[in-house]
Enzyme design. Structure first.
Site, PDB file in Angstrom:
ATOM      1  N   ASP A  61       9.101  18.781  -1.740  1.00 24.55           N
ATOM      2  CA  ASP A  61       8.904  18.216  -0.555  1.00 24.55           C
ATOM      3  C   ASP A  61       9.019  19.174   0.741  1.00 24.55           C
ATOM      4  OD1 ASP A  61       8.736  15.712  -1.904  1.00 24.55           O
ATOM      5  OD2 ASP A  61      10.695  15.363  -1.620  1.00 24.55           O
ATOM      6  N   GLU A 233       2.021   8.096  -1.183  1.00 31.15           N
ATOM      7  CA  GLU A 233       3.297   8.643  -0.381  1.00 31.15           C
ATOM      8  C   GLU A 233       2.841   9.911   0.355  1.00 31.15           C
ATOM      9  OE1 GLU A 233       6.122   9.109  -3.388  1.00 31.15           O
ATOM     10  OE2 GLU A 233       5.201  10.769  -4.291  1.00 31.15           O
TER      11      GLU A 233
END
Length: 364
Positions: A61, A233
């Site tokens: 991430d 997402e």
């Protein structure tokens, strides 16, 4: 080392002359007596015109925020929020994290701190992050604030939970401005079921820590290539040079090699709060390339080269198949261009170990 001791060594004989010179140079900044100030030596800069992916061995991430001539980098660390400050994003392996916030030992945002994003809004810094109490079903979005000029310094103040009228599981929050209005986008569940289908939601913001009204769902898994895991997402917004707005998101389960990037396009003069004004691309815009050691590329961000002439994407990927959602995901960057119709063209993941020209204007 005292002056008298140095003189004594100097008289000890020619065999110690060169050793003495080394000590004299090292302690040239002594202020006298026993007080010594050691001036750190800055390593020679890397003058290589290229770098290779991945930037770090681990970095799920990843996120980069560019402010003036400085880049701030972060990624999921799980137990804290930390930043790397640099003027050369391609050289991350030479830098170290500065921990800026540690969660309380217990409570609703004490565990599983995921996907932090740093943003500067007005004259303050904000970090948005997902966290829970140890139970994944309780994941929600939170934000902290810092008024310092440099976000690696100063005091970070906890501002609270970003909660729409419908309070459900939420991760991967981001913010953007469009036509003078601030918006918050994130991934969440429609209900309270575990596991739930992950969809992308949007809400207006009244300030950097408060959502206005309820959430609106603008994307859910619909195409066949999105159905392996039923996940949308990691939404991130980018505008092309003409100001057209795109939302790049991650689809499929991160536990699969099918994890990919998809694209939504906001219609001209469209309303971000209207799901019908978002057009979904029918195929991925960045996908697994096994021969390039890039499996499950996703969770992206964008930045400019230091001189402002190039557009770059940052994302994570695994270097081998079936490595899933863990710390084997590593951060990578590559330059991208714009198609004739104004859409971004990310190409394919660059093979690991391949020399890539450093961002234009990067400090060398």
């Amino acid at each position: 080392m005292k002056r008298a001791e140095r003189n004594s060594e100097r008289r000890a004989g020619r065999g110690k002359v060169w050793l003495l010179i080394g000590w004299v140079l090292l302690f040239a900044q002594c202020k006298g007596g026993d007080e010594e100030t050691v001036v750190p030596v800055k390593p020679n800069p890397d003058t290589s015109p290229t770098f290779t992916n991945p930037l770090l061995a681990s970095g799920p991430d990843p996120w980069v925020y560019q402010h003036n001539n400085t880049y701030y980098y972060t990624h999921t660390l799980g137990n804290r929020l930390a930043l790397i400050k640099t003027q050369a994003i391609s050289q991350l392996q030479k830098e170290r994290f500065t921990t800026v916030w540690t969660p309380p030992s217990t409570g609703p945002y004490s565990r599983n701190i995921w996907a932090p994003e740093l943003h500067r809004i007005g004259d303050k810094w904000y970090i948005y992050f997902a966290a829970d109490d140890g139970n994944d079903a309780n994941h929600r979005m939170y934000v902290i604030e810092n008024a310092a000029v440099d976000p690696t310094t100063g005091t970070w103040e906890f501002k609270g939970k970003l909660t729409p009228a419908t309070d459900r599981w939420a991760i991967d929050g981001s913010v953007f401005e469009h036509n003078g209005q601030m918006y918050f986008i994130w991934s969440g569940w429609a209900g309270t079921n575990d596991p739930g289908i992950q969809q992308i939601y949007i809400a207006k913001m009244t300030n950097p820590w408060t959502l206005e009204g309820d959430r609106v769902m603008i994307s859910r898994p619909t195409f066949n290539w999105e159905m392996n895991g039923l996940v949308n997402e990691g939404p991130e917004v980018i505008k092309n040079p003409a100001g057209k707005l795109f939302l790049i998101y991650s689809a499929n389960g991160c536990w699969t090699d099918n994890y990919s990037l998809g694209r939504l396009t906001l219609r001209d003069n469209g309303n971000p709060m209207n799901p019908d004004d978002w057009i979904k691309a029918p195929t991925p815009v960045l996908a697994t390339k096994a021969e390039n050691n890039a499996f499950g590329p996703g969770h992206n961000g964008f930045f400019k080269s230091p001189d402002g002439t190039e557009d770059w994407i940052i994302y994570h990927a695994n270097s081998s198949s079936r490595q899933g959602c863990g710390d084997t995901r590593n951060p990578r960057i590559q330059r991208f261009t714009w198609n004739a119709d104004g859409t971004p063209n990310f190409g394919e993941p660059v093979k690991t170990g391949t020399p890539i020209a450093r961002p234009s204007g990067e400090v060398k």
